[in-house]
Design a protein around this motif. Structure first.
Motif, PDB file in Angstrom:
ATOM      1  N   THR A   2      -1.261  -1.552  10.001  1.00 44.24           N
ATOM      2  CA  THR A   2      -1.600  -2.649  10.903  1.00 44.24           C
ATOM      3  C   THR A   2      -2.748  -2.211  11.797  1.00 44.24           C
ATOM      4  O   THR A   2      -2.713  -1.125  12.358  1.00 44.24           O
ATOM      5  N   VAL A  14      -4.750  -7.288  11.556  1.00 43.96           N
ATOM      6  CA  VAL A  14      -4.635  -7.192  10.105  1.00 43.96           C
ATOM      7  C   VAL A  14      -3.285  -6.540   9.849  1.00 43.96           C
ATOM      8  O   VAL A  14      -3.050  -5.400  10.240  1.00 43.96           O
ATOM      9  N   TYR A  15      -2.375  -7.303   9.237  1.00 40.85           N
ATOM     10  CA  TYR A  15      -1.012  -6.832   8.976  1.00 40.85           C
ATOM     11  C   TYR A  15      -0.717  -7.023   7.498  1.00 40.85           C
ATOM     12  O   TYR A  15      -0.726  -8.149   6.996  1.00 40.85           O
ATOM     13  N   GLU A  16      -0.484  -5.917   6.812  1.00 43.01           N
ATOM     14  CA  GLU A  16      -0.189  -5.925   5.377  1.00 43.01           C
ATOM     15  C   GLU A  16      -1.205  -6.772   4.602  1.00 43.01           C
ATOM     16  O   GLU A  16      -0.851  -7.576   3.746  1.00 43.01           O
ATOM     17  N   THR A  18      -3.059  -9.207   5.638  1.00 35.94           N
ATOM     18  CA  THR A  18      -3.266 -10.565   6.153  1.00 35.94           C
ATOM     19  C   THR A  18      -3.936 -10.495   7.514  1.00 35.94           C
ATOM     20  O   THR A  18      -3.459  -9.786   8.407  1.00 35.94           O
ATOM     21  N   GLU A  19      -5.040 -11.228   7.674  1.00 37.35           N
ATOM     22  CA  GLU A  19      -5.767 -11.262   8.936  1.00 37.35           C
ATOM     23  C   GLU A  19      -5.384 -12.512   9.716  1.00 37.35           C
ATOM     24  O   GLU A  19      -5.318 -13.607   9.152  1.00 37.35           O
ATOM     25  N   PHE A  20      -5.128 -12.341  11.020  1.00 42.43           N
ATOM     26  CA  PHE A  20      -4.855 -13.487  11.879  1.00 42.43           C
ATOM     27  C   PHE A  20      -5.171 -13.112  13.316  1.00 42.43           C
ATOM     28  O   PHE A  20      -5.493 -11.967  13.627  1.00 42.43           O
TER      29      PHE A  20
END
Length: 65
Positions: A2, A14-16, A18-20
């Motif tokens: 992360t 950025v987590y696994e 996935t960007e948000f």
């Protein structure tokens, strides 16, 4: 892994793969603290189920200075 990128308006995450974005207001509401008093560890705990909290927590206000 992360990654967290802080700015004055919130955090890009950025987590696994996935960007948000976590907006400042959402973080303040979730922690019941001023955004600048929240620590990187607290934000990481909002994102990950079992975060790897290494090192000393750092306040967002200190990170942005």
């Amino acid at each position: 892994m992360t990654t967290l990128a802080f700015d004055d308006d919130g955090v890009d995450v950025v987590y696994e793969g996935t960007e948000f974005r976590l907006e400042k207001a959402l973080i303040e509401e979730a922690t019941e603290k001023s955004y600048y008093d929240v620590t990187d560890h607290e934000v990481l705990q909002m994102v990950a189920d079992q975060p790897n909290l290494q090192g000393e927590p750092r306040r967002v206000g200190d990170i942005l200075d």
